[in-house]
Design a protein around this motif. Sequence first.
Motif, PDB file in Angstrom:
ATOM      1  N   ASN A 178      -1.890  -4.098  14.572  1.00 20.34           N
ATOM      2  CA  ASN A 178      -3.286  -4.502  14.458  1.00 20.34           C
ATOM      3  C   ASN A 178      -3.974  -3.771  13.307  1.00 20.34           C
ATOM      4  OD1 ASN A 178      -6.304  -4.199  15.189  1.00 20.34           O
ATOM      5  ND2 ASN A 178      -5.638  -5.831  16.553  1.00 20.34           N
ATOM      6  N   LEU A 179      -3.643  -2.492  13.175  1.00 16.98           N
ATOM      7  CA  LEU A 179      -4.320  -1.664  12.175  1.00 16.98           C
ATOM      8  C   LEU A 179      -3.777  -1.871  10.765  1.00 16.98           C
ATOM      9  CD1 LEU A 179      -6.267   0.634  11.462  1.00 16.98           C
ATOM     10  CD2 LEU A 179      -4.503   2.273  12.181  1.00 16.98           C
ATOM     11  N   GLY A 180      -2.464  -2.090  10.645  1.00 16.93           N
ATOM     12  CA  GLY A 180      -1.818  -2.070   9.333  1.00 16.93           C
ATOM     13  C   GLY A 180      -2.462  -2.985   8.301  1.00 16.93           C
ATOM     14  N   TRP A 181      -2.587  -4.243   8.607  1.00 18.79           N
ATOM     15  CA  TRP A 181      -3.091  -5.197   7.601  1.00 18.79           C
ATOM     16  C   TRP A 181      -4.568  -4.975   7.314  1.00 18.79           C
ATOM     17  CZ3 TRP A 181      -6.805  -8.957   8.914  1.00 18.79           C
ATOM     18  CH2 TRP A 181      -7.044  -9.145  10.279  1.00 18.79           C
ATOM     19  N   LYS A 182      -5.304  -4.520   8.348  1.00 16.37           N
ATOM     20  CA  LYS A 182      -6.738  -4.268   8.132  1.00 16.37           C
ATOM     21  C   LYS A 182      -6.915  -3.098   7.180  1.00 16.37           C
ATOM     22  CE  LYS A 182      -7.954  -6.008  12.723  1.00 16.37           C
ATOM     23  NZ  LYS A 182      -8.316  -5.666  14.104  1.00 16.37           N
ATOM     24  N   LEU A 183      -6.167  -2.033   7.447  1.00 21.00           N
ATOM     25  CA  LEU A 183      -6.258  -0.845   6.602  1.00 21.00           C
ATOM     26  C   LEU A 183      -5.811  -1.179   5.173  1.00 21.00           C
ATOM     27  CD1 LEU A 183      -6.993   2.109   6.715  1.00 21.00           C
ATOM     28  CD2 LEU A 183      -4.744   2.616   7.654  1.00 21.00           C
ATOM     29  N   ALA A 184      -4.766  -1.989   5.072  1.00 19.38           N
ATOM     30  CA  ALA A 184      -4.267  -2.373   3.735  1.00 19.38           C
ATOM     31  C   ALA A 184      -5.368  -3.090   2.952  1.00 19.38           C
ATOM     32  CB  ALA A 184      -3.042  -3.266   3.877  1.00 19.38           C
ATOM     33  N   GLN A 185      -6.061  -4.009   3.601  1.00 20.96           N
ATOM     34  CA  GLN A 185      -7.103  -4.766   2.893  1.00 20.96           C
ATOM     35  C   GLN A 185      -8.271  -3.875   2.487  1.00 20.96           C
ATOM     36  OE1 GLN A 185      -6.264  -9.061   5.011  1.00 20.96           O
ATOM     37  NE2 GLN A 185      -8.308  -8.222   5.137  1.00 20.96           N
ATOM     38  N   VAL A 241      -8.115  -0.588   1.910  1.00 24.34           N
ATOM     39  CA  VAL A 241      -7.643   0.305   0.838  1.00 24.34           C
ATOM     40  C   VAL A 241      -7.596  -0.442  -0.498  1.00 24.34           C
ATOM     41  CG1 VAL A 241      -5.546   1.438   0.021  1.00 24.34           C
ATOM     42  CG2 VAL A 241      -6.367   1.882   2.313  1.00 24.34           C
ATOM     43  N   LYS A 242      -7.221  -1.705  -0.456  1.00 23.77           N
ATOM     44  CA  LYS A 242      -7.117  -2.489  -1.692  1.00 23.77           C
ATOM     45  C   LYS A 242      -8.474  -3.004  -2.164  1.00 23.77           C
ATOM     46  CE  LYS A 242      -3.112  -4.892  -0.330  1.00 23.77           C
ATOM     47  NZ  LYS A 242      -2.272  -6.045  -0.427  1.00 23.77           N
ATOM     48  N   GLY A 243      -9.518  -2.752  -1.364  1.00 24.43           N
ATOM     49  CA  GLY A 243     -10.858  -3.193  -1.750  1.00 24.43           C
ATOM     50  C   GLY A 243     -11.098  -4.670  -1.491  1.00 24.43           C
ATOM     51  N   VAL A 253       0.842  -1.196   0.000  1.00 25.68           N
ATOM     52  CA  VAL A 253       0.000   0.000   0.000  1.00 25.68           C
ATOM     53  C   VAL A 253       0.883   1.253   0.000  1.00 25.68           C
ATOM     54  CG1 VAL A 253      -1.562   1.348   1.477  1.00 25.68           C
ATOM     55  CG2 VAL A 253      -1.992  -1.083   1.089  1.00 25.68           C
ATOM     56  N   ASP A 254       0.467   2.250  -0.770  1.00 26.70           N
ATOM     57  CA  ASP A 254       1.220   3.508  -0.837  1.00 26.70           C
ATOM     58  C   ASP A 254       0.900   4.349   0.407  1.00 26.70           C
ATOM     59  OD1 ASP A 254       2.348   5.957  -1.467  1.00 26.70           O
ATOM     60  OD2 ASP A 254       0.664   6.534  -2.747  1.00 26.70           O
ATOM     61  N   ALA A 255       1.786   4.268   1.385  1.00 24.00           N
ATOM     62  CA  ALA A 255       1.600   5.038   2.622  1.00 24.00           C
ATOM     63  C   ALA A 255       2.691   6.089   2.729  1.00 24.00           C
ATOM     64  CB  ALA A 255       1.677   4.104   3.827  1.00 24.00           C
ATOM     65  N   ALA A 256       2.354   7.252   3.236  1.00 21.12           N
ATOM     66  CA  ALA A 256       3.361   8.304   3.439  1.00 21.12           C
ATOM     67  C   ALA A 256       3.214   8.857   4.849  1.00 21.12           C
ATOM     68  CB  ALA A 256       3.174   9.414   2.418  1.00 21.12           C
ATOM     69  N   ILE A 257       4.335   9.342   5.377  1.00 18.74           N
ATOM     70  CA  ILE A 257       4.352   9.918   6.730  1.00 18.74           C
ATOM     71  C   ILE A 257       4.610  11.420   6.620  1.00 18.74           C
ATOM     72  CG2 ILE A 257       5.641   9.995   8.913  1.00 18.74           C
ATOM     73  CD1 ILE A 257       6.399   7.079   8.530  1.00 18.74           C
ATOM     74  N   VAL A 258       3.898  12.203   7.418  1.00 21.74           N
ATOM     75  CA  VAL A 258       4.227  13.622   7.578  1.00 21.74           C
ATOM     76  C   VAL A 258       4.829  13.767   8.972  1.00 21.74           C
ATOM     77  CG1 VAL A 258       3.353  15.976   7.685  1.00 21.74           C
ATOM     78  CG2 VAL A 258       2.247  14.309   6.179  1.00 21.74           C
ATOM     79  N   GLU A 259       6.044  14.272   9.049  1.00 26.02           N
ATOM     80  CA  GLU A 259       6.728  14.350  10.342  1.00 26.02           C
ATOM     81  C   GLU A 259       7.359  15.730  10.532  1.00 26.02           C
ATOM     82  OE1 GLU A 259       7.237  12.588  13.322  1.00 26.02           O
ATOM     83  OE2 GLU A 259       8.390  14.410  13.741  1.00 26.02           O
ATOM     84  N   ARG A 260       7.063  16.308  11.671  1.00 24.24           N
ATOM     85  CA  ARG A 260       7.576  17.635  12.018  1.00 24.24           C
ATOM     86  C   ARG A 260       9.110  17.651  12.161  1.00 24.24           C
ATOM     87  NH1 ARG A 260       5.160  18.364  17.526  1.00 24.24           N
ATOM     88  NH2 ARG A 260       3.400  19.296  16.456  1.00 24.24           N
ATOM     89  N   ARG A 261       9.664  16.592  12.720  1.00 21.52           N
ATOM     90  CA  ARG A 261      11.103  16.584  13.001  1.00 21.52           C
ATOM     91  C   ARG A 261      11.920  16.441  11.708  1.00 21.52           C
ATOM     92  NH1 ARG A 261      12.201  11.779  16.770  1.00 21.52           N
ATOM     93  NH2 ARG A 261      10.179  10.977  16.159  1.00 21.52           N
ATOM     94  N   ALA A 262      13.096  17.051  11.710  1.00 22.03           N
ATOM     95  CA  ALA A 262      13.946  17.014  10.516  1.00 22.03           C
ATOM     96  C   ALA A 262      14.590  15.642  10.334  1.00 22.03           C
ATOM     97  CB  ALA A 262      15.023  18.083  10.621  1.00 22.03           C
TER      98      ALA A 262
END
Length: 498
Positions: free
Chosen positions: A305-312, A314-316, A27-36
């Motif tokens: 716990n969330l990762g694989w559920k969200l992946a499924q 998102v992939k429909g 799955v195409d996931a991206a992170i937004v992070e304040r720290r450099a």
Amino acid sequence: MTEHAVLIVGGGPTGLMLAGELALAGVDAAIVERRASQDLPGSRAGGLHARTIEVLDQRGIADRFLAEGQVAQVAGFARVAFDISDFPTRHPYGLGLWQNHIERILAGWVDELAVTIYREREATGFAQDDTGVDVELSDGQSLRADYLVGCDGGRSLVRKEAGIEFPGWDPTTSALIAEAEMAEEPELGIRQDAAGVHGLGRVDYEIRDGEIVYADHGPVRVMVTEQHVGSTSEPTLRDLSEALIGVYGTDYGIHSPTWISRFTDMTRQAAAYRKARVLLAGDAAHVHSPVGGQGLNTGVQDALNLGWKLAQVVKGVSPDSLLDTYHDERHPVAARVLRNTMAQVALIRPGDARLDALRDTVADLLSMDEPRKRYAAMMSGLDIHYKLGEGHPMLGRRMPDLDLVTARGPRRVFTLLHEAQPVLLNLGEPGGFDITPWADRVQLVDADFGGTWELPVLGNVAAPAAVLIRPDGYVAWVGDGTHVGLEDALTRWFGPPA
Ligand SMILES: Cc1cc2nc3c(=O)[nH]c(=O)nc-3n(C[C@H](O)[C@H](O)[C@H](O)COP(=O)(O)OP(=O)(O)OC[C@H]3O[C@@H](n4cnc5c(N)ncnc54)[C@H](O)[C@@H]3O)c2cc1C
């Protein structure tokens, strides 16, 4: 506008783990992070518990952490230390490793999986509609994603903007932690008095025979209780000096702090881990006292716990309702952490003879074998039991890392989980299962296992003929030699047949 399937706000331990899980699932996931960078201003978590080490082992990366940390018996309750070396796990111990190292190693893994990280940018707001979420960044850019996950820590903007309640309890105690130089020789070790528990230790140390042995010189790590609760400004060297004088009668000539931070026993939990396309994980969903060292561990396991559920979803592959099981399973786990930290804070509160008596009584109880096993399993995360229905004791519990014999040779169960794909493990007649309609999603492995099935606390359980193992390593279905319930379990967890 740039689009991603999932946008994660916050690249701390929880966000990194979630990004890794999503990337493994393609799955195409991206992170937004304040720290450099992944550098952390300040020490936070001091290590990992056994279940987290197992979880990392399930992805084939536990060795990276074990190689840098110090294996030790770290689980305890209200200062009663537990020895879990008799627990039935490949990792019957914890790991001493500072959070900055944990984050660096996780970030290295996430980097190998080619996750996009938008650094030095903050998420400043978002708006969700029926098909996705638009997220505004501090540099003026907007990103769109199917789902947004707030892994943005205790002060979570995502939680607040989503309007998710964060009920709980205000702090009763406040402490400063810092790393600094001291002109005079400090009193190293733990000190306890009417104000609380304090500790001074050199940054460099070793664990020898279970004991901490500090280096002779070098910067000192300070933990000192403040005289007042409720300060909201950033802590200063002056605050630190005052707190030290309040406890030790001297500040040991403290100077040149590398960092100073404050922690409290504020205890709160998000009322909901999901609001439509927005989810929360880690400290964004739960905060509590650091006693027992459970925060980072709970966050990493939320992500698992969330990762694989969200992946499924998102992939429909699975309906969006699968995401509700994330709250249903993980909210009770953190609620229990909140409860046990509150109990521990109360028990270790100094200065009251009746509390001392209560703590001694609890310590007596915990020295007995059965209570020790139960509490040690809770504190190390090895007893987590998702309520997946009645049946075999394995249902909803962690799959042990059995040594299997397969047609391709010896295999550990955890090795089968490296790609975060579910496994139907058939320990009966080879070829006894046909799961063709799920073959694109579920691995079918025929194997032999001649040993006993032993679980923490429960001991030996009847050997199942087959188990359906979710990507997070929890058992979703147990076979008794028939296929009863298997299709339902496959559909429930891994989507309808193709
Ligand atoms: C003194 C102390 C000791 C502890 N000891 C332990 C221990 O021994 N064991 C343990 O398990 N836990 C421990 N913890 C708790 C542990 O540090 C936290 O539970 C853990 O860091 C939570 O991880 P997280 O990724 O959920 O959140 P965080 O680590 O808080 O990460 C959140 C990330 O989000 C980023 N961020 C926040 N807002 C935004 C935004 N709007 N836009 C972009 N980025 C954003 C932040 O920069 C940060 O990188 C301790 C904590 C403290 C304070």
